[in-house]
Design a protein around this motif. Structure first.
Motif, PDB file in Angstrom:
ATOM      1  N   GLY A 109       6.309  -5.101  -2.057  1.00 13.22           N
ATOM      2  CA  GLY A 109       6.223  -3.960  -2.962  1.00 13.22           C
ATOM      3  C   GLY A 109       5.309  -2.856  -2.481  1.00 13.22           C
ATOM      4  O   GLY A 109       4.884  -2.000  -3.260  1.00 13.22           O
ATOM      5  N   ASP A 110       4.975  -2.841  -1.187  1.00  7.17           N
ATOM      6  CA  ASP A 110       4.055  -1.824  -0.668  1.00  7.17           C
ATOM      7  C   ASP A 110       4.746  -0.809   0.224  1.00  7.17           C
ATOM      8  O   ASP A 110       4.102  -0.085   0.969  1.00  7.17           O
ATOM      9  CB  ASP A 110       2.891  -2.486   0.076  1.00  7.17           C
ATOM     10  N   ILE A 115      10.046  -1.980  -2.700  1.00  7.18           N
ATOM     11  CA  ILE A 115      10.036  -1.591  -4.116  1.00  7.18           C
ATOM     12  C   ILE A 115      11.465  -1.610  -4.655  1.00  7.18           C
ATOM     13  O   ILE A 115      11.731  -2.109  -5.756  1.00  7.18           O
ATOM     14  CB  ILE A 115       9.439  -0.189  -4.302  1.00  7.18           C
ATOM     15  N   THR A 137      -1.642  -7.542  -4.960  1.00  4.28           N
ATOM     16  CA  THR A 137      -2.950  -6.963  -4.674  1.00  4.28           C
ATOM     17  C   THR A 137      -3.486  -7.519  -3.356  1.00  4.28           C
ATOM     18  O   THR A 137      -3.273  -8.690  -3.031  1.00  4.28           O
ATOM     19  CB  THR A 137      -3.955  -7.249  -5.820  1.00  4.28           C
ATOM     20  N   TYR A 143      -4.359  -2.413  -1.578  1.00  2.00           N
ATOM     21  CA  TYR A 143      -3.002  -2.317  -2.113  1.00  2.00           C
ATOM     22  C   TYR A 143      -2.970  -2.967  -3.489  1.00  2.00           C
ATOM     23  O   TYR A 143      -3.419  -4.101  -3.663  1.00  2.00           O
ATOM     24  CB  TYR A 143      -2.008  -3.025  -1.183  1.00  2.00           C
ATOM     25  N   HIS A 144      -2.424  -2.234  -4.486  1.00  2.00           N
ATOM     26  CA  HIS A 144      -2.344  -2.751  -5.843  1.00  2.00           C
ATOM     27  C   HIS A 144      -1.043  -2.278  -6.488  1.00  2.00           C
ATOM     28  O   HIS A 144      -0.684  -1.101  -6.380  1.00  2.00           O
ATOM     29  CB  HIS A 144      -3.549  -2.291  -6.666  1.00  2.00           C
ATOM     30  N   ASN A 145      -0.356  -3.206  -7.149  1.00  2.00           N
ATOM     31  CA  ASN A 145       0.972  -2.897  -7.674  1.00  2.00           C
ATOM     32  C   ASN A 145       1.231  -3.660  -8.961  1.00  2.00           C
ATOM     33  O   ASN A 145       0.865  -4.830  -9.086  1.00  2.00           O
ATOM     34  CB  ASN A 145       2.023  -3.284  -6.623  1.00  2.00           C
ATOM     35  N   TRP A 146       1.880  -2.986  -9.923  1.00  2.00           N
ATOM     36  CA  TRP A 146       2.407  -3.677 -11.100  1.00  2.00           C
ATOM     37  C   TRP A 146       3.740  -3.034 -11.496  1.00  2.00           C
ATOM     38  O   TRP A 146       3.912  -1.829 -11.419  1.00  2.00           O
ATOM     39  CB  TRP A 146       1.413  -3.671 -12.258  1.00  2.00           C
ATOM     40  N   ILE A 157       6.327   1.251 -13.144  1.00  2.00           N
ATOM     41  CA  ILE A 157       5.989   0.942 -11.752  1.00  2.00           C
ATOM     42  C   ILE A 157       4.739   1.735 -11.376  1.00  2.00           C
ATOM     43  O   ILE A 157       4.671   2.936 -11.616  1.00  2.00           O
ATOM     44  CB  ILE A 157       7.114   1.324 -10.766  1.00  2.00           C
ATOM     45  N   SER A 159       2.484   1.636  -7.794  1.00  2.00           N
ATOM     46  CA  SER A 159       2.194   1.028  -6.500  1.00  2.00           C
ATOM     47  C   SER A 159       1.299   1.967  -5.699  1.00  2.00           C
ATOM     48  O   SER A 159       1.650   3.129  -5.475  1.00  2.00           O
ATOM     49  CB  SER A 159       3.491   0.749  -5.731  1.00  2.00           C
ATOM     50  N   TYR A 160       0.157   1.449  -5.254  1.00  2.00           N
ATOM     51  CA  TYR A 160      -0.878   2.283  -4.654  1.00  2.00           C
ATOM     52  C   TYR A 160      -1.498   1.594  -3.439  1.00  2.00           C
ATOM     53  O   TYR A 160      -1.755   0.391  -3.466  1.00  2.00           O
ATOM     54  CB  TYR A 160      -1.958   2.544  -5.712  1.00  2.00           C
ATOM     55  N   ASN A 167       0.349   6.834  -3.238  1.00  2.54           N
ATOM     56  CA  ASN A 167       1.155   6.000  -4.111  1.00  2.54           C
ATOM     57  C   ASN A 167       2.538   5.854  -3.494  1.00  2.54           C
ATOM     58  O   ASN A 167       3.105   6.829  -3.002  1.00  2.54           O
ATOM     59  CB  ASN A 167       1.284   6.615  -5.498  1.00  2.54           C
TER      60      ASN A 167
END
Length: 239
Positions: A109-110, A115, A137, A143-146, A157, A159-160, A167
């Motif tokens: 997801g990064d 994604i 994460t 990297y952090h995603n939900w 969504i 994603s960072y 992002n």
């Protein structure tokens, strides 16, 4: 000095492996697969430097099928989590109303491609089970995603990647645990101005925020050992 050098080497290796997987590269070094144990044991907390999917179901077989897992074997928590960090996927025993699928064998997801893969998978899962979430994460690259899908439709969504201050995708309205935050958004209209990046009122995602959102939406995996609603059963490991 030696400690600093060793710490630097460890961080470099972790960063290299993460980016190699992120960019679809094949890492020449492969660790030996961890033995899969079937003796029941106690839940193990996880959540850092990993990705996972939460689905409102107790149907592990169907979850495994939708995720496209192969060579699936019964597994306890110990070998399940160990293999999850070794590029496999561990489907946990039921936790309340939820089941988690954790592991580096999932799309990370990064990047845009992964994604898109996750959107399709989550929408399919939520069409089948009503609700499905993704979380990821990794503190080395920040990297952090939900991601949240309900009844076959993506609702949120974020994603960072902090290392590059960008992002990957931001979609939907902030959910309850995000309200009150001014989350950094490099894709926003405001970010077209250089002044945006100097603002001091912006909030930046971190691993603790990921866990807070996970706990609000479904399950915080860093608190599993504190729960009393985890079914006494085996999980499943697959590739």
């Amino acid at each position: 000095m030696k400690i600093l050098i060793i710490s630097g080497i460890v961080a470099f290796i972790a960063l290299s492996v993460w980016y190699a997987k992120r960019n679809g590269a094949t890492v020449e070094y492969k660790s030996e697969p961890k033995k899969i144990l079937s003796e029941q044991d106690k839940p193990i907390d996880f959540g850092y430097k990993i990705v996972w999917i939460a689905v409102k179901t107790d149907n592990k077989s169907e979850l495994s099928k939708i995720l496209g897992l192969k060579n699936v074997k019964p597994s306890n928590w110990t070998s399940g989590i160990e293999n999850a960090y070794e590029n496999s996927v561990f489907i946990t025993p039921q936790i309340g109303d939820w089941t988690l699928a954790v592991g580096m064998g999932l799309p990370l997801g990064d990047n845009k491609e992964s994604i898109e893969k996750l959107e399709k998978v989550l929408n399919k899962l939520s069409s089948e089970f009503g609700e499905a979430h993704f979380f990821g994460t990794h503190r080395v690259v920040e990297y952090h995603n939900w991601m949240k899908s309900v009844n076959g439709k993506m609702e949120r969504i974020y994603s960072y990647v902090g290392e590059s201050m960008e992002n990957i995708k931001v979609f939907g309205n902030p959910t309850e645990p995000e309200k009150g935050l001014k989350l950094f958004n490099s894709l926003s209209e405001e970010a077209k101005s250089d002044e945006y990046f100097d603002r001091e009122d912006l909030d930046y995602a971190d691993e603790e925020l990921v866990m807070k959102i996970a706990g609000n939406w479904s399950i915080n995996p860093t608190q599993l050992t504190e729960r009393t609603d985890i079914k006494n059963e085996l999980g499943m490991v697959g590739k």
